[in-house]
Design a protein around this motif. Sequence first.
Motif, PDB file in Angstrom:
ATOM      1  N   LEU A 118      10.846  -3.560  -0.051  1.00 46.52           N
ATOM      2  CA  LEU A 118       9.834  -2.538   0.260  1.00 46.52           C
ATOM      3  C   LEU A 118       9.023  -2.133  -0.951  1.00 46.52           C
ATOM      4  CD1 LEU A 118      11.636   0.189   2.405  1.00 46.52           C
ATOM      5  CD2 LEU A 118       9.490  -0.940   2.997  1.00 46.52           C
ATOM      6  N   TRP A 119       9.738  -1.895  -2.045  1.00 49.42           N
ATOM      7  CA  TRP A 119       9.108  -1.216  -3.175  1.00 49.42           C
ATOM      8  C   TRP A 119       8.966  -2.111  -4.412  1.00 49.42           C
ATOM      9  CZ3 TRP A 119      13.093   2.663  -1.269  1.00 49.42           C
ATOM     10  CH2 TRP A 119      12.542   3.478  -0.281  1.00 49.42           C
ATOM     11  N   GLU A 120       9.294  -3.389  -4.249  1.00 50.65           N
ATOM     12  CA  GLU A 120       9.212  -4.354  -5.359  1.00 50.65           C
ATOM     13  C   GLU A 120       9.952  -3.846  -6.591  1.00 50.65           C
ATOM     14  OE1 GLU A 120       5.174  -5.556  -5.857  1.00 50.65           O
ATOM     15  OE2 GLU A 120       5.082  -6.469  -3.875  1.00 50.65           O
ATOM     16  N   THR A 121      11.147  -3.308  -6.354  1.00 49.63           N
ATOM     17  CA  THR A 121      11.997  -2.818  -7.437  1.00 49.63           C
ATOM     18  C   THR A 121      13.100  -3.835  -7.714  1.00 49.63           C
ATOM     19  OG1 THR A 121      13.061  -1.546  -5.671  1.00 49.63           O
ATOM     20  CG2 THR A 121      11.577  -0.356  -7.159  1.00 49.63           C
ATOM     21  N   SER A 122      13.999  -3.495  -8.633  1.00 50.86           N
ATOM     22  CA  SER A 122      15.093  -4.415  -8.982  1.00 50.86           C
ATOM     23  C   SER A 122      16.421  -3.674  -8.963  1.00 50.86           C
ATOM     24  CB  SER A 122      14.861  -5.000 -10.383  1.00 50.86           C
ATOM     25  OG  SER A 122      13.582  -5.550 -10.482  1.00 50.86           O
ATOM     26  N   SER A 123      16.618  -2.869  -7.946  1.00 46.16           N
ATOM     27  CA  SER A 123      17.881  -2.121  -7.845  1.00 46.16           C
ATOM     28  C   SER A 123      19.036  -3.093  -7.629  1.00 46.16           C
ATOM     29  CB  SER A 123      17.829  -1.141  -6.670  1.00 46.16           C
ATOM     30  OG  SER A 123      16.837  -0.168  -6.873  1.00 46.16           O
ATOM     31  N   THR A 124      20.233  -2.621  -7.964  1.00 46.79           N
ATOM     32  CA  THR A 124      21.441  -3.406  -7.697  1.00 46.79           C
ATOM     33  C   THR A 124      22.463  -2.493  -7.021  1.00 46.79           C
ATOM     34  OG1 THR A 124      22.717  -2.884  -9.678  1.00 46.79           O
ATOM     35  CG2 THR A 124      21.058  -4.649  -9.871  1.00 46.79           C
TER      36      THR A 124
ATOM     37  N   ALA B 222       0.816  -1.226   0.000  1.00 50.22           N
ATOM     38  CA  ALA B 222       0.000   0.000   0.000  1.00 50.22           C
ATOM     39  C   ALA B 222       0.847   1.272   0.000  1.00 50.22           C
ATOM     40  CB  ALA B 222      -0.965   0.005   1.199  1.00 50.22           C
ATOM     41  N   ASP B 223       2.085   1.130  -0.489  1.00 51.19           N
ATOM     42  CA  ASP B 223       2.913   2.326  -0.688  1.00 51.19           C
ATOM     43  C   ASP B 223       3.062   3.157   0.584  1.00 51.19           C
ATOM     44  OD1 ASP B 223       4.534   3.666  -2.356  1.00 51.19           O
ATOM     45  OD2 ASP B 223       2.977   4.894  -3.282  1.00 51.19           O
ATOM     46  N   ARG B 224       3.240   2.481   1.706  1.00 50.96           N
ATOM     47  CA  ARG B 224       3.237   3.216   2.972  1.00 50.96           C
ATOM     48  C   ARG B 224       4.571   3.863   3.324  1.00 50.96           C
ATOM     49  NH1 ARG B 224       0.608  -0.872   7.156  1.00 50.96           N
ATOM     50  NH2 ARG B 224       1.722  -2.375   5.862  1.00 50.96           N
ATOM     51  N   VAL B 225       5.666   3.348   2.727  1.00 49.99           N
ATOM     52  CA  VAL B 225       6.982   3.875   3.115  1.00 49.99           C
ATOM     53  C   VAL B 225       7.527   4.775   2.011  1.00 49.99           C
ATOM     54  CG1 VAL B 225       9.357   3.269   3.710  1.00 49.99           C
ATOM     55  CG2 VAL B 225       7.468   1.853   4.544  1.00 49.99           C
ATOM     56  N   ARG B 226       7.848   5.988   2.370  1.00 46.05           N
ATOM     57  CA  ARG B 226       8.433   6.938   1.411  1.00 46.05           C
ATOM     58  C   ARG B 226       9.960   6.861   1.455  1.00 46.05           C
ATOM     59  NH1 ARG B 226       6.034  11.658   0.004  1.00 46.05           N
ATOM     60  NH2 ARG B 226       4.243  10.304  -0.307  1.00 46.05           N
ATOM     61  N   SER B 227      10.515   6.613   2.655  1.00 50.86           N
ATOM     62  CA  SER B 227      11.974   6.619   2.783  1.00 50.86           C
ATOM     63  C   SER B 227      12.392   5.783   3.996  1.00 50.86           C
ATOM     64  CB  SER B 227      12.500   8.054   2.945  1.00 50.86           C
ATOM     65  OG  SER B 227      12.007   8.601   4.146  1.00 50.86           O
ATOM     66  N   PHE B 228      13.667   5.418   4.011  1.00 53.76           N
ATOM     67  CA  PHE B 228      14.205   4.751   5.211  1.00 53.76           C
ATOM     68  C   PHE B 228      15.648   5.179   5.422  1.00 53.76           C
ATOM     69  CE2 PHE B 228      15.236   1.741   1.804  1.00 53.76           C
ATOM     70  CZ  PHE B 228      16.564   1.457   2.058  1.00 53.76           C
ATOM     71  N   GLU B 229      16.082   5.081   6.670  1.00 57.69           N
ATOM     72  CA  GLU B 229      17.492   5.280   7.025  1.00 57.69           C
ATOM     73  C   GLU B 229      17.913   4.056   7.835  1.00 57.69           C
ATOM     74  OE1 GLU B 229      18.249   9.812   8.092  1.00 57.69           O
ATOM     75  OE2 GLU B 229      16.423   9.016   8.997  1.00 57.69           O
TER      76      GLU B 229
ATOM     77  N   GLY C 127      17.300   5.166   1.702  1.00 59.12           N
ATOM     78  CA  GLY C 127      16.534   4.953   0.464  1.00 59.12           C
ATOM     79  C   GLY C 127      15.360   5.904   0.446  1.00 59.12           C
ATOM     80  N   ARG C 128      15.046   6.419  -0.733  1.00 58.10           N
ATOM     81  CA  ARG C 128      13.894   7.323  -0.861  1.00 58.10           C
ATOM     82  C   ARG C 128      13.214   7.039  -2.180  1.00 58.10           C
ATOM     83  NH1 ARG C 128      11.257  11.944   0.250  1.00 58.10           N
ATOM     84  NH2 ARG C 128      12.151  12.052   2.310  1.00 58.10           N
ATOM     85  N   ARG C 129      11.898   6.969  -2.121  1.00 55.98           N
ATOM     86  CA  ARG C 129      11.141   6.751  -3.361  1.00 55.98           C
ATOM     87  C   ARG C 129      10.402   8.037  -3.704  1.00 55.98           C
ATOM     88  NH1 ARG C 129       6.756   2.041  -4.729  1.00 55.98           N
ATOM     89  NH2 ARG C 129       7.329   1.968  -6.905  1.00 55.98           N
ATOM     90  N   ASP C 130      10.701   8.547  -4.908  1.00 61.21           N
ATOM     91  CA  ASP C 130      10.046   9.783  -5.367  1.00 61.21           C
ATOM     92  C   ASP C 130       9.517   9.550  -6.770  1.00 61.21           C
ATOM     93  OD1 ASP C 130      10.433  11.729  -3.290  1.00 61.21           O
ATOM     94  OD2 ASP C 130      12.576  11.598  -3.738  1.00 61.21           O
TER      95      ASP C 130
END
Length: 330
Positions: free
Chosen positions: A221-227, A157-164, A255-258
């Motif tokens: 968290l974001w179901e991405t495929s970063s490396t 549900a897209d609840r997290v915008r960023s983490f440290e 990490g931050r999702r924008d």
Amino acid sequence: VSARPEVRVALFGAGRVGRAFLELLVRNQHRIRLTGVSDSHGGMAGELDPEVVLEIKLRRGELPSEVARTDLLTVAEPHVVVDATSCAFDSGEPSLSVIVDSFQAGAHVVTANKIPLARFWTQITNSATVSGRRLGYAAAAGAALPAIAVARWLGGADRVRSFEAVLTGVTTFTLELMAKGLSLENAIVRAQERGIAEPNPSMDIDGWDTAAKIVILANTLWETSSTLYDVRVTGLKTDTAPARGEFRTQLVGSGRRDAGSVNLEVAPTPLPRDHPLSHLEGGDKGVVFSGPMIGTVAVLGGRSHPSVTAAAMLADVLEMSTGADVEARP
Ligand SMILES: NC(=O)c1ccc[n+]([C@@H]2O[C@H](COP(=O)([O-])OP(=O)(O)OC[C@H]3O[C@@H](n4cnc5c(N)ncnc54)[C@H](OP(=O)(O)O)[C@@H]3O)[C@@H](O)[C@H]2O)c1
């Protein structure tokens, strides 16, 4: 009487973590059957007694070559493969092959290795999807700290915008000593003497250990495929200021999702005294998740030790062992 089905497990790697996993199986209350084990020298398969395997490994230093490591998956027929091998930073091997071969053989996989995940996330998750099997990696990013479990739970549900995150105790300990006046080099030597830092501490000090872990956190968290290539990494330097006024420095992975893009960075970061990550001590770790719906959620603690890592892997094995696919597989 447990309703849990018996689970066949094959263990790859019998070093510190692998042996700690075997010790947990010795106290097995979990209906787990060890049907295969290998180290870099050899392999054994059949109805294995974990206590006997431990005794052989400790006495001889290596496992006997009763089964070729390449044949182990076929002979042991595991429901779950536990990957506690070491792995190379560049190639992710031998862990990468253990993971992918295990999926192809029809097993779920639980791994302690962050590098294959941080480098080859798409290849590994595709391989799991194609084979219809699952991947457990709590031990690869936090171990005793339930960072992955909380990330999974918060991720929907897209609840997290960023983490440290502070995900290695080595840098916290090193910075603590630098704040007491030691140079970076002397602080690292002290951390090595205390068994906190590895003989080669560069993965931790230069920030790559943290980078690998935040890639895994962000993808979860974001179901991405970063490396790893997507992370801007700055490690501790000789002139890193460990504290400044009311601020305490930590090596923070963030990490931050924008607007659909994800920014990942590791850098020494001055934190105000009221920041949850500024209070970590010694080997403690922590992640602070933030978002407009959740405010701030902090997970703190979880010291590093092979037995703690093994326990996180066992928890993943047990979670998988309740699946219908384990029950269905003869
Ligand atoms: N230590 C921790 O608390 C911790 C925490 C989180 C994650 N991890 C990760 O977990 C992994 C294992 O850690 P560790 O401390 O147990 O390392 P370790 O003591 O170096 O043990 C590695 C094991 O992998 C085996 N191995 C190497 N190549 C193999 C191959 N091709 N097939 C089968 N086994 C192979 C080694 O065999 P030999 O015994 O024959 O050398 C050894 O038993 C590491 O990658 C580490 O980054 C560790």
